[in-house]
Design a protein around this motif. Structure first.
Motif, PDB file in Angstrom:
ATOM      1  N   SER A 163     -42.961 -10.563  38.306  1.00 15.27           N
ATOM      2  CA  SER A 163     -42.146 -11.929  37.996  1.00 15.27           C
ATOM      3  C   SER A 163     -40.958 -11.289  37.594  1.00 15.27           C
ATOM      4  CB  SER A 163     -43.078 -12.717  37.243  1.00 15.27           C
ATOM      5  OG  SER A 163     -43.038 -12.289  35.965  1.00 15.27           O
ATOM      6  N   LEU A 164     -39.842 -12.371  37.522  1.00 11.32           N
ATOM      7  CA  LEU A 164     -38.650 -12.017  36.943  1.00 11.32           C
ATOM      8  C   LEU A 164     -38.743 -11.712  35.374  1.00 11.32           C
ATOM      9  CD1 LEU A 164     -35.700 -11.929  37.506  1.00 11.32           C
ATOM     10  CD2 LEU A 164     -35.394 -14.447  36.633  1.00 11.32           C
ATOM     11  N   GLY A 165     -39.644 -12.150  34.719  1.00 15.50           N
ATOM     12  CA  GLY A 165     -39.606 -12.108  33.326  1.00 15.50           C
ATOM     13  C   GLY A 165     -40.384 -10.586  33.100  1.00 15.50           C
ATOM     14  N   THR A 166     -41.625 -10.403  33.850  1.00 16.53           N
ATOM     15  CA  THR A 166     -42.292  -9.136  33.496  1.00 16.53           C
ATOM     16  C   THR A 166     -41.272  -7.969  34.357  1.00 16.53           C
ATOM     17  OG1 THR A 166     -43.264  -9.153  35.642  1.00 16.53           O
ATOM     18  CG2 THR A 166     -44.711 -10.067  33.732  1.00 16.53           C
ATOM     19  N   ALA A 167     -40.656  -8.145  35.251  1.00 19.78           N
ATOM     20  CA  ALA A 167     -39.643  -7.028  35.712  1.00 19.78           C
ATOM     21  C   ALA A 167     -38.454  -6.633  34.391  1.00 19.78           C
ATOM     22  CB  ALA A 167     -38.876  -7.641  36.961  1.00 19.78           C
ATOM     23  N   CYS A 168     -38.075  -7.630  33.880  1.00 21.45           N
ATOM     24  CA  CYS A 168     -37.087  -7.343  32.949  1.00 21.45           C
ATOM     25  C   CYS A 168     -37.785  -6.814  31.657  1.00 21.45           C
ATOM     26  CB  CYS A 168     -36.493  -8.645  32.443  1.00 21.45           C
ATOM     27  SG  CYS A 168     -35.195  -8.742  31.230  1.00 21.45           S
ATOM     28  N   ILE A 169     -38.705  -7.276  31.262  1.00 20.73           N
ATOM     29  CA  ILE A 169     -39.552  -6.531  30.078  1.00 20.73           C
ATOM     30  C   ILE A 169     -39.941  -5.354  30.384  1.00 20.73           C
ATOM     31  CG2 ILE A 169     -41.408  -6.895  28.254  1.00 20.73           C
ATOM     32  CD1 ILE A 169     -40.899  -9.960  28.651  1.00 20.73           C
ATOM     33  N   CYS A 170     -40.896  -5.206  31.511  1.00 25.68           N
ATOM     34  CA  CYS A 170     -41.574  -4.069  31.734  1.00 25.68           C
ATOM     35  C   CYS A 170     -40.583  -2.864  32.196  1.00 25.68           C
ATOM     36  CB  CYS A 170     -42.554  -4.295  32.960  1.00 25.68           C
ATOM     37  SG  CYS A 170     -43.854  -5.304  32.212  1.00 25.68           S
ATOM     38  N   PHE A 171     -39.703  -3.108  32.897  1.00 25.56           N
ATOM     39  CA  PHE A 171     -38.771  -2.053  33.400  1.00 25.56           C
ATOM     40  C   PHE A 171     -37.766  -1.643  32.086  1.00 25.56           C
ATOM     41  CE2 PHE A 171     -39.516  -3.142  37.757  1.00 25.56           C
ATOM     42  CZ  PHE A 171     -39.367  -1.773  38.243  1.00 25.56           C
ATOM     43  N   LEU A 172     -37.517  -2.310  31.191  1.00 21.91           N
ATOM     44  CA  LEU A 172     -36.911  -2.179  29.913  1.00 21.91           C
ATOM     45  C   LEU A 172     -37.542  -1.166  29.063  1.00 21.91           C
ATOM     46  CD1 LEU A 172     -34.307  -2.783  27.923  1.00 21.91           C
ATOM     47  CD2 LEU A 172     -35.966  -4.660  27.035  1.00 21.91           C
ATOM     48  N   LEU A 173     -38.939  -1.637  28.938  1.00 23.41           N
ATOM     49  CA  LEU A 173     -39.659  -0.760  28.290  1.00 23.41           C
ATOM     50  C   LEU A 173     -40.261   0.739  28.855  1.00 23.41           C
ATOM     51  CD1 LEU A 173     -42.776  -3.338  27.052  1.00 23.41           C
ATOM     52  CD2 LEU A 173     -40.865  -2.210  25.729  1.00 23.41           C
ATOM     53  N   THR A 174     -40.259   0.684  30.009  1.00 24.29           N
ATOM     54  CA  THR A 174     -40.346   1.948  31.035  1.00 24.29           C
ATOM     55  C   THR A 174     -39.171   2.731  30.751  1.00 24.29           C
ATOM     56  OG1 THR A 174     -41.389   0.798  32.535  1.00 24.29           O
ATOM     57  CG2 THR A 174     -40.742   2.893  33.107  1.00 24.29           C
ATOM     58  N   GLY A 175     -37.709   2.409  30.624  1.00 20.09           N
ATOM     59  CA  GLY A 175     -36.711   3.012  30.486  1.00 20.09           C
ATOM     60  C   GLY A 175     -36.716   3.529  28.987  1.00 20.09           C
TER      61      GLY A 175
END
Length: 389
Positions: free
Chosen positions: A291-303
């Motif tokens: 989702s837009l929210g999970t994409a923002c949070i999860c890719f941030l955490l991945t990086g």
């Protein structure tokens, strides 16, 4: 012995080198498309031309290592920096596929050689600081890349062509990299101060193989996310599909800015393994529930979780070999190979699997990083000093 003033001077100059190199690559990443239109080639043909860039970069890394062994490292960085600046300008002069390939080979070779040289200098400076500082150099590269891409995007949006944009970038890079060479040379590499038996032991250190594996998996993951995150999100979201790589890059930059403090406080082992664990869980979750929210949070955490793996790996690779530049060159070569293979491997898997399933490979590579970290990174209490003994 290096004085504190000299060390700060060297750190500033090397930070400027990383920043300038990242800036140049950031500009070029935007100007690829306009150059392709001028030359008049398809995307497929451009892909083959860019292969020449990648192959030359791998060769350039070996050349950079030999130059760093033979000549004073500041002079090597200065010469290679000026060569990179000239090569950065040349693609805008290409008018056919032949000249484009030649210019891309020159750009790839100078970039690869400079990459090894500036990481070698970073490792030597870090040894003299007696505490981790490598992540700050890589943070400067990430910031420079973002600034270069932003400037090129703005100038291109105002109608300026590759000749103007690359001329401005090459001039900035040439001036800043020339200024970053400096007159003061760091003392002899610490590896050379060891006894001959120490040097032989370091040449055979089995951790180097693990560090090469870490570099390969880390940059394999970064390359795949750079090329496939937007495509994946475009298929599952109605809008905001560009947020994935933006969030990943932001997390990478923030993580590197605080990376040296984290390594000093918690040690390489915890930063590497725990960071990879967080990144793997975040990547798995965004593939499971996009989702837009999970994409923002999860890719941030991945990086953020992945941000310090490469700096720590290069730093350790320079410490476990008899010659700093040779260890870094080996790790960089394996890492860059992974960066090239990652997007292609994921693309090949999409012929047999859905893209979300293909991207699950990245969860596996991140898991390999978490596991391998247990064997190559020392615990906190033995982290920095014992890594060099």
């Amino acid at each position: 012995m290096a004085t504190e003033a000299h060390l700060h001077q060297m750190r500033f100059r090397n930070t400027l080198t990383f920043l300038s190199n990242g800036f140049g690559i950031g500009v070029w990443s935007i100007e690829i498309a306009p150059v392709r239109l001028i030359v008049g080639i398809s995307e497929a043909v451009l892909g083959l031309a860019l292969f020449g860039f990648a192959a030359a970069a791998l060769l350039g890394m070996r050349v950079g290592a030999r130059m760093s062994d033979r000549w004073p490292i500041n002079r090597v960085c200065g010469v290679l920096g000026l060569a990179f600046a000239v090569a950065l300008f040349l693609p805008c002069l290409a008018r056919d596929i032949g000249t484009l390939v030649i210019t891309l080979i020159l750009l790839g070779a100078t970039n690869g050689a400079l990459d090894v040289a500036m990481n070698t200098r970073g490792s030597l400076i870090e040894n003299r600081y007696d505490r981790p500082i490598m992540s700050s150099f890589h943070a400067a590269w990430s910031i420079g890349g973002a600034a270069g891409a932003a400037l090129a995007g703005v100038l291109t949006g105002f109608g300026f062509g590759p000749v103007i944009v690359l001329s401005i970038a090459a001039l900035f890079v040439a001036v800043s990299l020339a200024a970053s060479s400096g007159a003061y040379q760091p003392p002899a590499p610490l590896a050379n101060e060891c006894s001959s038996s120490c040097g032989k032991r370091r040449q055979l250190d089995p951790r180097l193989a693990g560090l090469c594996l870490l570099a390969f998996c880390a940059l394999f993951t970064e390359g795949a996310i750079a090329d496939w995150s937007s495509i994946y999100l475009q298929g599952v979201l109605e809008s905001g599909f560009a947020i994935g790589f933006f969030a990943f890059s932001a997390g990478m930059s923030v993580g590197r800015l605080g990376g040296d403090r984290a390594v000093t406080r918690y040690g390489r082992l915890r930063v590497g393994s725990l960071g990879a664990l967080i990144a793997g869980l975040a990547m798995a979750y965004v593939l499971w529930a996009p989702s837009l929210g999970t994409a923002c949070i999860c890719f941030l955490l991945t990086g953020q979780g992945m941000s310090n793996v490469v700096p720590m790996t290069f730093s350790m690779a320079g410490q476990v070999t008899a010659k700093t530049s040779q260890g870094i060159a080996m790790a960089a070569t394996f890492g860059y190979t992974g960066f090239l293979l990652g997007p292609a491997f994921i693309g090949g898997l999409t012929h047999f699997l859905t893209l979300p399933l293909a991207l699950m490979v990245l969860v596996i590579t991140i898991g390999v990083i978490a596991l391998t970290s247990q064997f190559v990174f020392p615990p906190k209490e033995a982290d920095y000093q014992s890594a060099r003994k």
